[in-house]
Design an enzyme around this catalytic site. Structure first.
Site, PDB file in Angstrom:
ATOM      1  CD  GLU A  70      -2.602  -1.084   2.723  1.00 12.08           C
ATOM      2  OE1 GLU A  70      -2.757   0.022   3.276  1.00 12.08           O
ATOM      3  OE2 GLU A  70      -3.049  -2.136   3.181  1.00 12.08           O
ATOM      4  CG  HIS A 209      -0.060  -0.418   7.717  1.00  8.03           C
ATOM      5  ND1 HIS A 209       0.092  -1.674   7.183  1.00  8.03           N
ATOM      6  CD2 HIS A 209      -1.231   0.071   7.210  1.00  8.03           C
ATOM      7  CE1 HIS A 209      -0.922  -1.941   6.380  1.00  8.03           C
ATOM      8  NE2 HIS A 209      -1.749  -0.890   6.380  1.00  8.03           N
ATOM      9  NE  ARG A 228      -9.310  -5.099   9.051  1.00  2.00           N
ATOM     10  CZ  ARG A 228      -9.795  -5.889   8.105  1.00  2.00           C
ATOM     11  NH1 ARG A 228      -9.965  -7.178   8.364  1.00  2.00           N
ATOM     12  NH2 ARG A 228     -10.109  -5.413   6.930  1.00  2.00           N
TER      13      ARG A 228
END
Length: 356
Positions: A70, A209, A228
């Site tokens: 990303e 992140h 997550r």
């Protein structure tokens, strides 16, 4: 009849729980500007929106087999966590934040301190051990230690003491948003980056992140896989996260990704990360320029107008296309587009492409 090679796209938005509410969201404002029929609900959030193995094991949570690098380019002052910070900094937090040390455990903490004098493999092993101890802590214990830390910081702040050496204000903010969440302790493991508008950070696959504050334009590989472990209301998968992460510490400045300036276009900057999946181009055109030509590329691309109002025309299109804030344009490969600024205001656009 020849197929259209340049045309506007009608886009939808994601209403992830972490998005900003209603018209406070830049995403919602872009949608409302580009679509006069769009209805913005003030009580709803608006957001964007090891892969192959995860897809095979749990396709309901990891819907495809693609990796997910990303890039985030700040539109406003932007704050995020990205990658493991240098071990020396983590060790300092272990000393200054006893609640953090408690969750890591003495053995893992000692191992991390000793790794400072050893090779990178030993550092990675010790870092993984520490992070895994934290993330696999019992929920009850995490809540107890987090409450102790919040109480201690709150008392110090009330007494007029500065707690920025342990990110006191940020810790309180995160705890307010996600009470009792183990992700609040992640600020002591991960680099905290504050980006100015136009600055960017690139996240390789498997780099931990979290986006904390501000607006950004984000581009990623074609994947819907996200693992997550905290600071989220969505599915959490701690064992997979601890197994897959890249445990390579680095200074925060190494996570910044500066653009290159185009030799052909004085208004164009190029963010070209070290993956073949995507490149992002930013175009900042002053309002004094009446006409701007979008360069032809050897791949298809998508153009997003963040600011400004233009009329687009091409050699192959039979009619012009009106674009304003929030408008999105598909541009076929090898197509050049001429943009006429219809209002004397600065133009800000982002273009996602794949440089071949």
């Amino acid at each position: 009849m020849a197929a259209q090679r340049v045309f506007p796209l009608s886009c939808v938005v994601q209403q992830y729980a972490w998005g900003k509410m209603g018209s406070n969201s830049e995403v919602a404002r872009l949608l409302a500007s580009s679509d006069p029929l769009a209805q913005i609900s003030e009580d709803k959030p608006y957001a964007e929106e090891l892969a192959e193995k995860l897809h095979l094991q749990a396709p309901q949570h990891y819907p495809d087999a693609n990796h997910k690098p990303e890039m985030a380019i700040a539109l406003t002052p932007f704050q995020g966590l990205c990658g493991f910070r240098p071990v020396e900094e983590i060790v300092t937090f272990l000393t200054k934040v006893p609640e953090f040390q408690f969750l890591i455990g003495d053995n893992a903490a000692t191992q991390l301190k000793q790794s400072l004098s050893r090779d990178s493999q030993a550092v990675a092993f010790a870092l993984r051990s520490c992070f895994s101890h934290l993330m696999k802590s019992e929920k009850k214990v995490v809540v107890e230690q987090l409450n102790l830390l919040v109480k201690r910081i709150s008392q110090q702040v009330a007494a007029g003491n500065n707690m920025e050496d342990i990110y006191g204000e940020l810790l309180l903010q995160l705890h307010q948003q996600y009470p009792g969440d183990i992700g609040c302790f992640a600020i002591y493991f991960l680099n905290l980056l504050t980006l100015k508008p136009g600055e960017a950070m690139f996240l390789e696959a498997n780099v931990p992140h979290a986006y904390l504050k501000g607006d950004c334009v984000e581009c990623m590989a074609c994947s819907d896989n996200t693992v997550r472990a905290g600071l989220t209301p969505k599915f959490i998968d701690v064992p997979t996260l601890c197994e897959m992460l890249s445990y390579i510490p680095s200074p925060s400045q190494d996570r910044l990704f500066p653009p290159a300036w185009s030799q052909e276009d004085p208004y164009l900057s190029i963010y070209d990360p070290p993956v073949p999946d995507f490149t992002v181009m930013k175009m900042e055109v002053p309002g004094s320029v009446t006409e701007y030509r979008v360069l032809a590329l050897d791949s298809a691309s998508i153009l997003l107008v963040v600011q400004g109002t233009v009329t687009a025309s091409t050699r192959t299109a039979q009619a012009t296309i009106s674009l304003k804030r929030g408008g999105v344009l598909f541009i076929g490969a090898n197509e050049s587009v001429s943009l006429k600024l219809t209002l004397p205001e600065d133009l800000l656009m982002f273009r996602a492409c794949c440089l071949l």
